[in-house]
Every structure is written in structure tokens, then in C-alpha cells.
Design a protein around this motif. Structure first.
Motif, PDB file in Angstrom:
ATOM      1  N   ILE A 120      14.813  19.345 -43.894  1.00  0.00           N
ATOM      2  CA  ILE A 120      15.547  20.585 -44.102  1.00  0.00           C
ATOM      3  C   ILE A 120      14.684  21.743 -43.627  1.00  0.00           C
ATOM      4  CG2 ILE A 120      16.563  22.114 -45.854  1.00  0.00           C
ATOM      5  CD1 ILE A 120      17.067  19.622 -47.557  1.00  0.00           C
ATOM      6  N   PRO A 121      15.177  22.582 -42.752  1.00  0.00           N
ATOM      7  CA  PRO A 121      14.358  23.686 -42.235  1.00  0.00           C
ATOM      8  C   PRO A 121      13.778  24.548 -43.361  1.00  0.00           C
ATOM      9  CG  PRO A 121      16.394  23.496 -40.982  1.00  0.00           C
ATOM     10  CD  PRO A 121      16.528  22.550 -42.141  1.00  0.00           C
ATOM     11  N   GLY A 122      12.468  24.736 -43.334  1.00  0.00           N
ATOM     12  CA  GLY A 122      11.791  25.611 -44.286  1.00  0.00           C
ATOM     13  C   GLY A 122      11.438  24.973 -45.615  1.00  0.00           C
ATOM     14  N   ALA A 241      20.664  23.701 -47.355  1.00  0.00           N
ATOM     15  CA  ALA A 241      20.778  23.578 -45.900  1.00  0.00           C
ATOM     16  C   ALA A 241      19.569  24.171 -45.197  1.00  0.00           C
ATOM     17  CB  ALA A 241      22.055  24.263 -45.409  1.00  0.00           C
ATOM     18  N   LYS A 242      19.007  25.230 -45.792  1.00  0.00           N
ATOM     19  CA  LYS A 242      17.873  25.918 -45.166  1.00  0.00           C
ATOM     20  C   LYS A 242      17.135  26.713 -46.233  1.00  0.00           C
ATOM     21  CE  LYS A 242      18.825  29.430 -42.538  1.00  0.00           C
ATOM     22  NZ  LYS A 242      19.295  30.256 -41.401  1.00  0.00           N
ATOM     23  N   GLY A 244      14.033  29.682 -46.941  1.00  0.00           N
ATOM     24  CA  GLY A 244      13.200  30.724 -46.370  1.00  0.00           C
ATOM     25  C   GLY A 244      12.300  31.323 -47.426  1.00  0.00           C
ATOM     26  N   THR A 249      19.723  28.903 -48.367  1.00  0.00           N
ATOM     27  CA  THR A 249      21.097  28.702 -47.917  1.00  0.00           C
ATOM     28  C   THR A 249      21.563  27.330 -48.383  1.00  0.00           C
ATOM     29  OG1 THR A 249      20.692  30.059 -45.949  1.00  0.00           O
ATOM     30  CG2 THR A 249      22.642  28.638 -45.932  1.00  0.00           C
ATOM     31  N   THR A 251      24.505  24.161 -48.784  1.00  0.00           N
ATOM     32  CA  THR A 251      25.393  23.475 -47.843  1.00  0.00           C
ATOM     33  C   THR A 251      26.838  23.946 -47.947  1.00  0.00           C
ATOM     34  OG1 THR A 251      25.576  21.677 -49.459  1.00  0.00           O
ATOM     35  CG2 THR A 251      23.983  21.399 -47.677  1.00  0.00           C
TER      36      THR A 251
END
Length: 449
Positions: A120-122, A241-242, A244, A249, A251
Motif C-alpha cells: 500500500i503506498p505510504g 488505499a494510500k 500519507g 485514503t 478504499t
């Protein structure tokens, strides 16, 4: 002749119970025992959420390994980073960072597990875990720091981000962490006159359709009702989903401004299992019912790192869940099997019927299922704390935990930040050292030399 060398990797529930049994049942001089562990204590993992919320001190759940009166076991401070079953060598990275080779005749693998992450990004950079004592102590500091910073700043948007906390994972660890820390922030906000309690927001997110499905529908709904009654927003069927530095964020498209993402979405077997080159099942070492590792003579595996067949359940392919209850009893069975192997006796398979589940939600809130009997509220809390207190290994640990519980009940919470590792990266990799392991090729090359 040299005495047989027994090497135990890990000092969790499985490893410690194995060592204690070996010390009691081996004759003096029958074998040399060494345990490999980065810390000379057994961590009582189920109580970590109470450490994070300040109900218990870190020392009270870290049971010293050096209190043994037998002193027969050598403690090697380090992490096993690879095993070559053919050469019968375990490679250990000591706490000084040096690599050392430890030959063995019998190897007991109980390295436990690490936090399971996804691509998962981040996530790797911004999520906090709840798997080690350092993570629990850091998380407490971090949560209180967010209240301090929100109280000091004048930007409403920044305040909202600092006062929103997101926990991912609807299992025992995530549910108890969200419940205990939410109580901490609710009590703490009374000491911050510039902050409004209604602005503090807790979110529990899980991809599963139900909260703690192991408890059953009724108790799962009871736990969900407790959380929602306290104001914790529970989102099921949703994940991240992401991630930061200042927002998460989900899903379902929602973007939650937050500076705190706590990741407890399951565990994975220690990366050590991948170095043996033997078959795995669901990411854990495949073992026989007596917990021997096929294709690795003299090696036993148990606990979170092994897929131990569940003979009691009777379903084909069923394996024991990675719980402390099973790990402790598997440790004793493996110790008996190691002794049997030393003496040329037959090994025995592992069988154990589950005694039930307990979930402590803080205060007088809990849900429990001892021996299949569903309980909630104060009776469940009494069972939960009674079980944990009884499972602590030493009288010193029992005294510390009981004293902490009584002190917290009488005096309430305090809101002191220790400054623990506040200038260091708080990533899962940093705390759990998941990048410390060698590859199978590196191990073979090392032992070949």
C-alpha cells in the motif's frame, strides 16, 4: 564426547515454555541449552494495548529471563537471521550487529511473527505498529504528543488532523488498542482546556465484514456496540488505499486527515522461515503433528512460525491458530520431543483443546468466551484480567501488573510523555527489524566457507 547442543530461537510464549521444560526435565550435563533472543525478557503481548494506554508500565509486561534459579540456559543476545539445515548451522546477528554461526544438534524455531503489511503506498513510511514493547511505548508518547501539539497550534485544520486517530485491523490487537487509547484521550482532554472532547475522533477500520469473528456473532456485536457507544467510528469491509504524513485514503474513497495511523491488520511468520528452504503453508513452516520440520533433521518449529496440524478440530488441513495459549502448550510438547529424540524415544503429536478467548476493552468493558461460555461487561472483564494475571510467569510480574491495575483504578491516568525515540523513524521496519535477515543463498554461501 561433546554434549548435544540444543538451540532455541525466540523467547516468546513458545520458546520460554520450551526452555523451562528442558531445564526441568534434562539431567545435569545431558545437553547444552542456548536461547537466541534480542531481549532478555519474555514479552506478554496480550497486555501491550494497556502499556500503550499507560494502564501498565512497560516493565510489568517484560518478564526477565535471568530470574531463573537454574541458570542452565545460555542467553545469546541477538536475532537468528538464517538457518542452513544441511550444515546444521544457525546464523545469528548479535545486538552489536556482528554475524556469528551457531552449530546445533537440535534446533527449536519459535521466532514468532512480524506485523503483516501489504503493498500500500505510504504504509511502510507512515504506519505505526503494535507488536513490540518499543512500539507500544512509542505509540503512547505519540498520541499524547498529538494532544500537546493540537493544544499549542492555532490552525483548526491541523488540529483536526492531530485529533483524529485511525486504527486498521479489527482483530484482538486492533480492537483492544483502539478501545484502550480512546479511553486515554477521553480522560486526557479534560487536562487541555483549549481542546473540545467532541473534536477527538477515533476510527477502527477492517476489511472483514465482522469484528473479531472468532468470538461469534453475539459477542462480536457486543464489542461493536461498546466501541460505538464510546464514539469510535467502526468501518467494516474497508481498508487503506494510500497513507500519507497528514492523511489516510480509504478504499471507499474517504480521505481522513490524520497524523496517526496504527496498523494491526494481522501478522506474518518471521522472515526466518523463508531461509530454511523447506515447504511452507500459509506462510508458516509446514510441520508434522509432532512439530518436526520435514527435510530438516533435528529441527522443530512451533508458535506463530509453524503451521501445526490441529488434530483436535479434526478437519483436514486445519492448523492451530497463532495464539499465546497454543504457543505455550506447543513449547512444552516440543521440549518433551527434543528430550525424546536425545534419548531415542518416540515423539508425541501435539493436541490441545482451546480454552476460550478474552478481549479487554478497558474500564469495566470486555467480552469473553471461556470454555465456550459467552460473557460481557464486568464478569467478562474479571475473567479477562484473571486469565492474563494467571498466565504471567513470575510472582514479580503478577505483583507489578496487579499493583498497576489497582493504582490506575484509584488514581486514574497520567499523561506524561517520556520522549522515547521521538527523533528516530517510527516505521515498522525500524522497530521490528524485518530487513535484518539474510537470503537463503547468502546463508548457504556463508556456511560453505
Amino acid at each position: 564426547m561433546a554434549r548435544p547442543r540444543i538451540l532455541v530461537v525466540g523467547a516468546g510464549f513458545a520458546g520460554v515454555e520450551c526452555v523451562r521444560r528442558l531445564e526441568r526435565r534434562l539431567m545435569p550435563g545431558e545437553a547444552d541449552i542456548t536461547v537466541v533472543t534480542p531481549n532478555s525478557y519474555q514479552l506478554y503481548l496480550p497486555l501491550l494495548p494497556q502499556v500503550a494506554s499507560g494502564v501498565l508500565t512497560p516493565q510489568s509486561v517484560a518478564v526477565s529471563l535471568r530470574r531463573s534459579e537454574r541458570n542452565r540456559t545460555r542467553i545469546l543476545p541477538g536475532t537468528a537471521v538464517g538457518v542452513d539445515p544441511a550444515a546444521k548451522v544457525c546464523v545469528v546477528r548479535t545486538i552489536s550487529g556482528d554475524l556469528t554461526d551457531r552449530p546445533y544438534d537440535h534446533l527449536v524455531l519459535a521466532p514468532g511473527s512480524v506485523t503483516r503489511t501489504f503493498d500500500i503506498p505510504g504504509l511502510a513510511e507512515h504506519a505505526r505498529g503494535m507488536k513490540t514493547l518499543a512500539e507500544a511505548a512509542y505509540l503512547r508518547d505519540h498520541v499524547i504528543a498529538q494532544l500537546d501539539l493540537a493544544d499549542a497550534c492555532g490552525d483548526p485544520a491541523e488540529q483536526d488532523g492531530r485529533l483524529r486517530f485511525v486504527v486498521v485491523g479489527g482483530g484482538y490487537a486492533g480492537t483492544e488498542t483502539a478501545a484502550c487509547l480512546q479511553r486515554l484521550t477521553t480522560h486526557a482532554v479534560e487536562r487541555y482546556p483549549r481542546l473540545e472532547a467532541r473534536r477527538i475522533s477515533w476510527h477502527l477500520v477492517d476489511l472483514a465484514p465482522r469484528l473479531m469473528p472468532e468470538l461469534g456473532d453475539a459477542l462480536g456485536r457486543a464489542a461493536l456496540d461498546v466501541l460505538r457507544r464510546r464514539g469510535i467510528e467502526v468501518s467494516l469491509g474497508v481498508s487503506v488505499a494510500k497513507a500519507g504524513a497528514a492523511e489516510v485514503t480509504l478504499t471507499d474513497g474517504r480521505v481522513l486527515p490524520t497524523r496517526t495511523l496504527i496498523w494491526t491488520a494481522g501478522v506474518a511468520a518471521s522472515p526466518l522461515v523463508a531461509t530454511l528452504g523447506t515447504p511452507t503453508e500459509r506462510g508458516r513452516l509446514a510441520v508434522t503433528p509432532d512439530m518436526a520440520v520435514p527435510g530438516a533433521p533435528g529441527v522443530f518449529a512451533l508458535g506463530d512460525a509453524a503451521a501445526v496440524p490441529d488434530l483436535v478440530q479434526g478437519t483436514e488441513g486445519a492448523v492451530c491458530p497463532p495464539t499465546a495459549q497454543h504457543a505455550s502448550r506447543q513449547g512444552r510438547t516440543v521440549a518433551d520431543n527434543v528430550i525424546a529424540a536425545l534419548r531415542g524415544q518416540p515423539l508425541r503429536p501435539y493436541r490441545h483443546r482451546d480454552l476460550g478467548l478474552v478481549v479487554d476493552l478497558g474500564g469495566t468493558d470486555a467480552v469473553s468466551k471461556p470454555l465456550g461460555v459467552p460473557l460481557r461487561g464486568l464478569p467478562a472483564q474479571a475473567v479477562a484480567r484473571g486469565y492474563h494475571w494467571g498466565a504471567l510467569r513470575t510472582g514479580v510480574a503478577k505483583t507489578r501488573v496487579l499493583t498497576n491495575w489497582l493504582l490506575n483504578a484509584v488514581a486514574g491516568d497520567d499523561f506524561v510523555r517520556t520522549g522515547f525515540q521521538e527523533r528516530r523513524p517510527a516505521t515498522l521496519r525500524e522497530f521490528e527489524q524485518t530487513d535484518a535477515y539474510l537470503t537463503a543463498e547468502e546463508i548457504r554461501a556463508r556456511t560453505a566457507r
